[in-house]
Design a protein around this motif. Structure first.
Motif, PDB file in Angstrom:
ATOM      1  N   PHE A 104       0.826  -1.183  -0.158  1.00  0.00           N
ATOM      2  CA  PHE A 104       0.044   0.212   0.057  1.00  0.00           C
ATOM      3  C   PHE A 104       0.747   1.265  -0.019  1.00  0.00           C
ATOM      4  N   ASP A 105       1.277   1.647  -1.122  1.00  0.00           N
ATOM      5  CA  ASP A 105       2.346   2.834  -1.360  1.00  0.00           C
ATOM      6  C   ASP A 105       1.622   3.987  -2.082  1.00  0.00           C
ATOM      7  N   LYS A 125      -7.236   3.672   7.512  1.00  0.00           N
ATOM      8  CA  LYS A 125      -7.547   3.350   8.928  1.00  0.00           C
ATOM      9  C   LYS A 125      -7.650   1.532   8.857  1.00  0.00           C
ATOM     10  N   GLU A 126      -8.427   0.976   7.949  1.00  0.00           N
ATOM     11  CA  GLU A 126      -8.999  -0.360   8.005  1.00  0.00           C
ATOM     12  C   GLU A 126      -7.710  -1.273   7.772  1.00  0.00           C
ATOM     13  N   LYS A 127      -6.818  -0.849   6.834  1.00  0.00           N
ATOM     14  CA  LYS A 127      -5.911  -1.621   6.335  1.00  0.00           C
ATOM     15  C   LYS A 127      -4.803  -1.683   7.486  1.00  0.00           C
ATOM     16  N   GLY A 131      -3.012  -4.722   9.683  1.00  0.00           N
ATOM     17  CA  GLY A 131      -1.424  -4.976   9.431  1.00  0.00           C
ATOM     18  C   GLY A 131      -0.825  -5.035   8.360  1.00  0.00           C
ATOM     19  N   VAL A 132      -1.445  -4.240   7.379  1.00  0.00           N
ATOM     20  CA  VAL A 132      -0.971  -4.166   5.968  1.00  0.00           C
ATOM     21  C   VAL A 132       0.084  -2.855   6.333  1.00  0.00           C
ATOM     22  N   PRO A 133       1.297  -3.209   5.715  1.00  0.00           N
ATOM     23  CA  PRO A 133       2.199  -1.881   5.572  1.00  0.00           C
ATOM     24  C   PRO A 133       1.885  -0.850   4.704  1.00  0.00           C
ATOM     25  N   ILE A 134       1.683   0.366   5.273  1.00  0.00           N
ATOM     26  CA  ILE A 134       1.330   1.349   4.476  1.00  0.00           C
ATOM     27  C   ILE A 134       2.397   2.544   4.422  1.00  0.00           C
ATOM     28  N   ARG A 135       2.701   3.071   3.240  1.00  0.00           N
ATOM     29  CA  ARG A 135       3.910   3.834   3.078  1.00  0.00           C
ATOM     30  C   ARG A 135       3.407   4.941   2.535  1.00  0.00           C
ATOM     31  N   PHE A 136       3.685   6.274   3.007  1.00  0.00           N
ATOM     32  CA  PHE A 136       3.327   7.460   2.196  1.00  0.00           C
ATOM     33  C   PHE A 136       4.578   8.279   1.921  1.00  0.00           C
ATOM     34  N   MET A 137       5.070   8.713   0.817  1.00  0.00           N
ATOM     35  CA  MET A 137       5.978   9.473   0.393  1.00  0.00           C
ATOM     36  C   MET A 137       5.800  10.902  -0.419  1.00  0.00           C
ATOM     37  N   LEU A 138       5.850  11.738   0.550  1.00  0.00           N
ATOM     38  CA  LEU A 138       5.595  13.186   0.028  1.00  0.00           C
ATOM     39  C   LEU A 138       6.703  13.869  -0.057  1.00  0.00           C
ATOM     40  N   GLY A 139       6.697  14.641  -0.959  1.00  0.00           N
ATOM     41  CA  GLY A 139       7.800  15.858  -1.477  1.00  0.00           C
ATOM     42  C   GLY A 139       8.180  16.678  -0.134  1.00  0.00           C
ATOM     43  N   LYS A 180       1.612   0.323  11.447  1.00  0.00           N
ATOM     44  CA  LYS A 180       2.073  -0.013  10.193  1.00  0.00           C
ATOM     45  C   LYS A 180       2.030   1.072   9.027  1.00  0.00           C
ATOM     46  N   VAL A 181       1.787   2.111   9.733  1.00  0.00           N
ATOM     47  CA  VAL A 181       1.668   3.352   8.678  1.00  0.00           C
ATOM     48  C   VAL A 181       3.089   4.148   8.912  1.00  0.00           C
TER      49      VAL A 181
END
Length: 257
Positions: A104-105, A125-127, A131-139, A180-181
């Motif tokens: 989840f990227d 929030k549900e993911k 336990g799903v790994p969630i990755r946010f990459m912002l500038g 996981k976020v």
């Protein structure tokens, strides 16, 4: 099956696994996997290796596909082309991310519009709870790359402000600190915003002088033997590795500016 031709070619050129890895910009374990158990590299690494050891690609990988086969599998990965992001169905992003179980990227400069989508925030929030790994990459709003993109879109400093506002929105929505976020800030030049949900990928092109909402979006889905999705997901990994972790919106300098 081990690739004995590749092993012999490296020995013939007097190259160790470590030296070859350094020349190619990959980890030694990656080169080892190319030899034993003979995992096939991405196409560009095949050509780089062939050049390094001075052998033809077809010699090192006799079953290498023809160009027409590569084109065919690449075409099979394209689910749909949208001429502009603003004509993509609003529920497509939540729908794809709702199926994510491994990846989840979100790789963007700001992706501000997503932070105002209640359905997307709910899926995050549900993911996270699942336990799903969630990755946010912002500038990084203070980076030269963000300033350039702001000028390219004709909005100048507003690009940095959009990033700060997006981070603030995630903070107000309670996304920071969820299990996981993870959030990271990058200073890379993005040619596309990338949204990955397992084997599905949405690629929003960046076009000079045009806001991302007016640029094309490709909906891609990995198929066996395809290389298109892998090309983009490898880019995501490179940005992730070089980006700076943050644990709260206030970790960004001038977040309230």
């Amino acid at each position: 099956m081990a690739n004995e031709r590749l092993r012999a070619a490296l020995i013939e050129r007097g190259l160790t696994v470590e030296e070859a890895a350094e020349r190619l910009g990959v980890a030694p374990k990656t080169v080892e996997r190319w030899i034993t158990p003979g995992r096939k590299p991405y196409r560009r690494f095949q050509h780089a290796l062939a050049s390094l050891v001075r052998y033809e690609v077809s010699y090192l990988w006799p079953d290498e596909r023809t160009a027409s086969e590569v084109v065919a599998t690449g075409s099979a990965e394209l689910v749909k082309l949208y001429p502009h992001r603003n004509v993509v169905p609003n529920d497509l992003w939540p729908a794809l991310y709702s199926k994510a179980s491994q990846h989840f990227d979100v790789l963007v400069y700001s992706g501000f519009w997503l932070t105002e989508d209640p359905a997307f925030l709910r899926i995050v929030k549900e993911k996270a709870s699942a336990g799903v790994p969630i990755r946010f990459m912002l500038g990084d709003p203070d980076s030269p790359a963000v300033a350039v993109r702001g000028d390219d879109e004709g909005i100048g400093p507003a690009m940095a402000a959009k990033i700060r506002n997006a981070l603030s929105n995630y903070g107000r929505a309670g996304i920071f600190g969820l299990p996981k976020v993870e959030f990271r800030l990058h200073d890379t030049t993005l040619y596309n915003s990338l949204y990955r949900a397992d084997n599905d990928l949405l690629v929003n092109g960046h076009v000079y002088g045009v806001g991302a909402y007016l640029a094309p979006v490709l909906h891609l889905q990995r198929v066996p033997g395809g290389e298109l999705v892998d090309t983009y997901t490898e880019s995501i990994e490179r940005v992730w590795q070089s980006a700076r972790p943050i644990s709260a919106p206030t970790d960004c300098a001038g977040i309230n500016a």
